[in-house]
Design a protein around this motif. Structure first.
Motif, PDB file in Angstrom:
ATOM      1  N   LYS A 143     -21.165  21.285  12.632  1.00 37.44           N
ATOM      2  CA  LYS A 143     -21.900  21.282  11.547  1.00 37.44           C
ATOM      3  C   LYS A 143     -22.637  19.859  11.757  1.00 37.44           C
ATOM      4  O   LYS A 143     -22.133  18.660  12.642  1.00 37.44           O
ATOM      5  CB  LYS A 143     -21.261  20.826  10.299  1.00 37.44           C
ATOM      6  N   ASN A 144     -23.709  19.465  11.357  1.00 41.34           N
ATOM      7  CA  ASN A 144     -24.544  18.314  11.535  1.00 41.34           C
ATOM      8  C   ASN A 144     -23.971  17.123  10.792  1.00 41.34           C
ATOM      9  O   ASN A 144     -23.476  17.373   9.496  1.00 41.34           O
ATOM     10  CB  ASN A 144     -25.877  18.428  11.263  1.00 41.34           C
ATOM     11  N   SER A 145     -24.064  15.815  11.412  1.00 37.58           N
ATOM     12  CA  SER A 145     -23.418  14.784  10.504  1.00 37.58           C
ATOM     13  C   SER A 145     -24.187  14.318   9.513  1.00 37.58           C
ATOM     14  O   SER A 145     -25.361  14.233   9.827  1.00 37.58           O
ATOM     15  CB  SER A 145     -23.122  13.703  11.804  1.00 37.58           C
ATOM     16  N   THR A 146     -23.719  13.890   8.559  1.00 34.99           N
ATOM     17  CA  THR A 146     -24.697  13.106   7.458  1.00 34.99           C
ATOM     18  C   THR A 146     -24.459  11.826   7.249  1.00 34.99           C
ATOM     19  O   THR A 146     -25.314  11.364   6.768  1.00 34.99           O
ATOM     20  CB  THR A 146     -24.116  14.003   6.038  1.00 34.99           C
ATOM     21  N   ALA A 147     -23.497  11.341   7.912  1.00 32.52           N
ATOM     22  CA  ALA A 147     -23.219   9.657   7.957  1.00 32.52           C
ATOM     23  C   ALA A 147     -22.506   9.264   9.278  1.00 32.52           C
ATOM     24  O   ALA A 147     -21.833  10.336   9.986  1.00 32.52           O
ATOM     25  CB  ALA A 147     -22.705   9.461   6.538  1.00 32.52           C
ATOM     26  N   ASN A 148     -22.315   8.293   9.426  1.00 31.96           N
ATOM     27  CA  ASN A 148     -21.423   7.821  10.560  1.00 31.96           C
ATOM     28  C   ASN A 148     -20.167   7.542   9.914  1.00 31.96           C
ATOM     29  O   ASN A 148     -19.751   6.592   9.391  1.00 31.96           O
ATOM     30  CB  ASN A 148     -21.893   6.211  10.995  1.00 31.96           C
ATOM     31  N   ALA A 149     -19.340   9.034   9.917  1.00 33.63           N
ATOM     32  CA  ALA A 149     -18.023   9.114   9.202  1.00 33.63           C
ATOM     33  C   ALA A 149     -17.104   8.310   9.822  1.00 33.63           C
ATOM     34  O   ALA A 149     -16.948   7.798  10.796  1.00 33.63           O
ATOM     35  CB  ALA A 149     -17.790  10.634   9.579  1.00 33.63           C
ATOM     36  N   SER A 150     -16.249   7.531   9.030  1.00 39.05           N
ATOM     37  CA  SER A 150     -15.180   6.806   9.562  1.00 39.05           C
ATOM     38  C   SER A 150     -14.108   7.505  10.022  1.00 39.05           C
ATOM     39  O   SER A 150     -13.477   8.404   9.629  1.00 39.05           O
ATOM     40  CB  SER A 150     -14.474   5.976   8.124  1.00 39.05           C
ATOM     41  N   ILE A 151     -13.681   7.393  11.511  1.00 42.68           N
ATOM     42  CA  ILE A 151     -12.700   8.133  12.070  1.00 42.68           C
ATOM     43  C   ILE A 151     -11.206   7.786  11.982  1.00 42.68           C
ATOM     44  O   ILE A 151     -10.520   8.577  11.615  1.00 42.68           O
ATOM     45  CB  ILE A 151     -13.068   8.095  13.720  1.00 42.68           C
ATOM     46  N   ALA A 152     -11.106   6.375  11.889  1.00 40.86           N
ATOM     47  CA  ALA A 152      -9.913   5.875  11.822  1.00 40.86           C
ATOM     48  C   ALA A 152      -9.393   5.512  10.413  1.00 40.86           C
ATOM     49  O   ALA A 152      -8.756   4.605  10.011  1.00 40.86           O
ATOM     50  CB  ALA A 152      -9.636   4.906  12.704  1.00 40.86           C
ATOM     51  N   GLU A 153      -9.670   6.279   9.419  1.00 41.14           N
ATOM     52  CA  GLU A 153      -9.436   6.211   7.833  1.00 41.14           C
ATOM     53  C   GLU A 153      -9.075   7.374   7.196  1.00 41.14           C
ATOM     54  O   GLU A 153      -9.599   8.554   7.733  1.00 41.14           O
ATOM     55  CB  GLU A 153     -10.455   5.208   6.983  1.00 41.14           C
ATOM     56  N   ASN A 154      -8.459   7.361   6.174  1.00 42.27           N
ATOM     57  CA  ASN A 154      -7.853   8.473   5.443  1.00 42.27           C
ATOM     58  C   ASN A 154      -6.778   9.346   6.093  1.00 42.27           C
ATOM     59  O   ASN A 154      -6.639   8.855   7.336  1.00 42.27           O
ATOM     60  CB  ASN A 154      -9.240   9.394   4.873  1.00 42.27           C
ATOM     61  N   SER A 155      -6.368  10.376   5.672  1.00 47.38           N
ATOM     62  CA  SER A 155      -5.425  11.020   6.350  1.00 47.38           C
ATOM     63  C   SER A 155      -6.143  12.103   7.317  1.00 47.38           C
ATOM     64  O   SER A 155      -7.255  12.319   7.303  1.00 47.38           O
ATOM     65  CB  SER A 155      -4.707  12.319   5.155  1.00 47.38           C
ATOM     66  N   ILE A 156      -5.396  11.871   8.330  1.00 51.33           N
ATOM     67  CA  ILE A 156      -5.853  12.703   9.655  1.00 51.33           C
ATOM     68  C   ILE A 156      -6.242  13.837   9.311  1.00 51.33           C
ATOM     69  O   ILE A 156      -7.227  14.574   9.886  1.00 51.33           O
ATOM     70  CB  ILE A 156      -4.849  12.555  10.685  1.00 51.33           C
ATOM     71  N   VAL A 157      -5.402  14.706   8.505  1.00 48.67           N
ATOM     72  CA  VAL A 157      -5.664  16.351   8.187  1.00 48.67           C
ATOM     73  C   VAL A 157      -6.771  16.247   7.420  1.00 48.67           C
ATOM     74  O   VAL A 157      -7.766  17.409   7.607  1.00 48.67           O
ATOM     75  CB  VAL A 157      -4.259  16.906   7.713  1.00 48.67           C
ATOM     76  N   ALA A 215     -14.562  13.971   9.800  1.00 50.25           N
ATOM     77  CA  ALA A 215     -14.806  13.601  11.219  1.00 50.25           C
ATOM     78  C   ALA A 215     -13.767  13.890  12.126  1.00 50.25           C
ATOM     79  O   ALA A 215     -14.136  14.434  13.058  1.00 50.25           O
ATOM     80  CB  ALA A 215     -15.230  12.184  11.087  1.00 50.25           C
ATOM     81  N   VAL A 216     -12.540  13.913  11.628  1.00 50.38           N
ATOM     82  CA  VAL A 216     -11.360  14.302  12.595  1.00 50.38           C
ATOM     83  C   VAL A 216     -11.496  15.847  12.784  1.00 50.38           C
ATOM     84  O   VAL A 216     -11.391  16.388  13.757  1.00 50.38           O
ATOM     85  CB  VAL A 216      -9.982  13.790  12.201  1.00 50.38           C
ATOM     86  N   GLN A 217     -11.800  16.675  11.528  1.00 47.05           N
ATOM     87  CA  GLN A 217     -11.923  17.859  11.602  1.00 47.05           C
ATOM     88  C   GLN A 217     -13.018  18.514  12.476  1.00 47.05           C
ATOM     89  O   GLN A 217     -12.697  19.387  13.360  1.00 47.05           O
ATOM     90  CB  GLN A 217     -12.180  18.417  10.272  1.00 47.05           C
ATOM     91  N   ARG A 218     -13.907  17.894  12.521  1.00 54.25           N
ATOM     92  CA  ARG A 218     -14.981  18.087  13.599  1.00 54.25           C
ATOM     93  C   ARG A 218     -14.709  17.905  14.983  1.00 54.25           C
ATOM     94  O   ARG A 218     -15.130  18.351  16.015  1.00 54.25           O
ATOM     95  CB  ARG A 218     -16.307  17.316  13.152  1.00 54.25           C
ATOM     96  N   LEU A 219     -14.028  16.759  15.172  1.00 54.93           N
ATOM     97  CA  LEU A 219     -13.438  16.346  16.434  1.00 54.93           C
ATOM     98  C   LEU A 219     -12.690  17.302  16.968  1.00 54.93           C
ATOM     99  O   LEU A 219     -12.690  17.822  18.452  1.00 54.93           O
ATOM    100  CB  LEU A 219     -12.979  14.877  16.528  1.00 54.93           C
ATOM    101  N   VAL A 220     -11.858  18.031  16.288  1.00 58.23           N
ATOM    102  CA  VAL A 220     -10.767  19.092  16.725  1.00 58.23           C
ATOM    103  C   VAL A 220     -11.824  20.004  17.127  1.00 58.23           C
ATOM    104  O   VAL A 220     -11.363  20.664  18.153  1.00 58.23           O
ATOM    105  CB  VAL A 220      -9.915  19.422  15.535  1.00 58.23           C
ATOM    106  N   GLU A 221     -12.619  20.466  16.284  1.00 55.21           N
ATOM    107  CA  GLU A 221     -13.443  21.626  16.655  1.00 55.21           C
ATOM    108  C   GLU A 221     -14.291  21.442  17.848  1.00 55.21           C
ATOM    109  O   GLU A 221     -14.572  22.251  18.601  1.00 55.21           O
ATOM    110  CB  GLU A 221     -14.326  21.998  15.570  1.00 55.21           C
ATOM    111  N   LEU A 222     -14.776  20.251  18.231  1.00 52.63           N
ATOM    112  CA  LEU A 222     -15.520  19.588  19.398  1.00 52.63           C
ATOM    113  C   LEU A 222     -14.404  20.138  20.630  1.00 52.63           C
ATOM    114  O   LEU A 222     -14.799  20.758  21.534  1.00 52.63           O
ATOM    115  CB  LEU A 222     -15.884  18.264  19.546  1.00 52.63           C
ATOM    116  N   VAL A 223     -13.109  19.570  20.337  1.00 55.43           N
ATOM    117  CA  VAL A 223     -12.145  19.913  21.664  1.00 55.43           C
ATOM    118  C   VAL A 223     -11.963  21.321  21.662  1.00 55.43           C
ATOM    119  O   VAL A 223     -11.806  21.804  22.792  1.00 55.43           O
ATOM    120  CB  VAL A 223     -11.173  19.013  21.360  1.00 55.43           C
TER     121      VAL A 223
END
Length: 324
Positions: free
Chosen positions: A29-43, A47-55
């Motif tokens: 999915k297209n990014s709507t903002a510079n999502a914070s990667i190292a904040e909030n629960s990882i699950v 942004a982490v979910q999109r990283l998982v889809e990328l890998v």
């Protein structure tokens, strides 16, 4: 008794048919903002979910190249300035990762093994450190032991780490101070599972040695363990796949006395730290990233739990001293 043996059969990689991230693969999915990667629960972090889809997409892409190569289709291979090989699969993975990371986090730069210019990195306090295909020689030699390594570095520290194993359709993911997850594909779904650290048994070690490592220092390291009456078995494996075996408790100690670069170790270090281990120089200091002019690592000791560290370092010092 000292014994060299291959990775146990039940942990060997198995080749699998993979689809390229194309028309039948869901697009990122297209990014709507510079999502914070190292904040909030990882699950729950989008942004982490999109990283998982990328890998996942890169895993599929590399599997398609690998399957074609196994079927004797021509693989374009060239040599870099340091004479290490690079293939069209490396470059395809690099371009996909770089493109999608810029969508996920537009303000965070990307440093990849296949980047054309490393000079800008000296101004970066936060960046992605990427090896798009770790284990190119393993890929070429058809062992199946190659990985996708991505780490988010902040002020030299690994804040988030993910390693994909394309031929197993598997990923390992963690964020600093959060649990370690194994993510397996099950049809169209992704199954997340907490990884619980395996018990530590100091009386008998499983150690990992790179497949093509014939340097005398490794023989000296094994001799040092023998002199110290440390029982061990030696497993041969390639690339950051060794770190993944450590996460599963199949490897305890991974000594490295020949060259690696920062993109080879960052993701593995972050994952090991999540289970009480890490990657250390021979003075026992955790590796820090983008802190030196050179991107080459020095000798290191990787352990799945820090209880292994001190005796492993003592054996390493003995091995290095024996050759000086």
């Amino acid at each position: 008794m000292m014994e060299d043996k291959p990775v146990p059969d039940d942990s060997k990689l198995k080749s699998s048919k993979a689809k390229s991230p194309g028309s039948d693969e869901p697009a990122l999915k297209n990014s709507t903002a510079n999502a914070s990667i190292a904040e909030n629960s990882i699950v729950s972090n989008p942004a982490v979910q999109r990283l998982v889809e990328l890998v996942k997409a890169v895993n599929h892409l590399l599997c398609e190249f690998y399957q074609d190569y196994q079927q004797n289709q021509v693989l374009q291979i060239s040599s870099k300035a340091d004479e290490s090989p690079v293939t069209e699969a490396d470059m395809a993975a690099h371009h996909l990762i770089e493109q999608e990371l810029k969508k996920i986090s537009p303000l965070i730069p990307v440093l990849s093994e296949e980047s054309s210019d490393y000079k800008l990195r000296f101004d970066w306090h936060e960046f992605w450190l990427v090896d798009p295909l770790d284990g190119t020689r393993e890929f070429i030699n058809k062992t199946g032991e190659f990985t996708v390594n991505i780490a988010l570095i902040r002020h030299g520290i690994v804040e988030l780490a993910i390693i994909g194993i394309p031929t197993l359709k598997r990923m390992y993911l963690t964020q600093k101070n959060q649990p370690l997850y194994r993510i397996d594909e099950a049809g169209d779904a992704l199954v997340w599972q907490d990884i619980t650290p395996k018990p530590v048994h100091l009386n008998s070690w499983q150690i990992a040695i790179s497949r093509r490592s014939e340097w005398k220092v490794y023989q000296q390291f094994k001799q040092a363990l023998h002199d110290r009456q440390q029982a061990f078995d030696c497993n041969n494996a390639g690339s950051a796949y060794k770190f993944c075996l450590m996460l599963e408790g199949q490897i305890d100690v991974y000594p490295r006395f020949h060259p690696t670069s920062e993109w080879d170790t960052a993701a593995g270090q972050g994952l090991l730290e999540a289970i009480g281990g890490g990657v250390y120089d021979l003075q026992g200091r955790p590796f820090a990233y983008n802190q030196r002019h050179d991107l080459l690592n020095g000798h290191f000791m990787a352990v799945r739990h820090n209880d292994f560290l001190q005796p492993a370092l003592e054996a390493a010092h003995q091995a290095v001293k024996a050759l000086t």
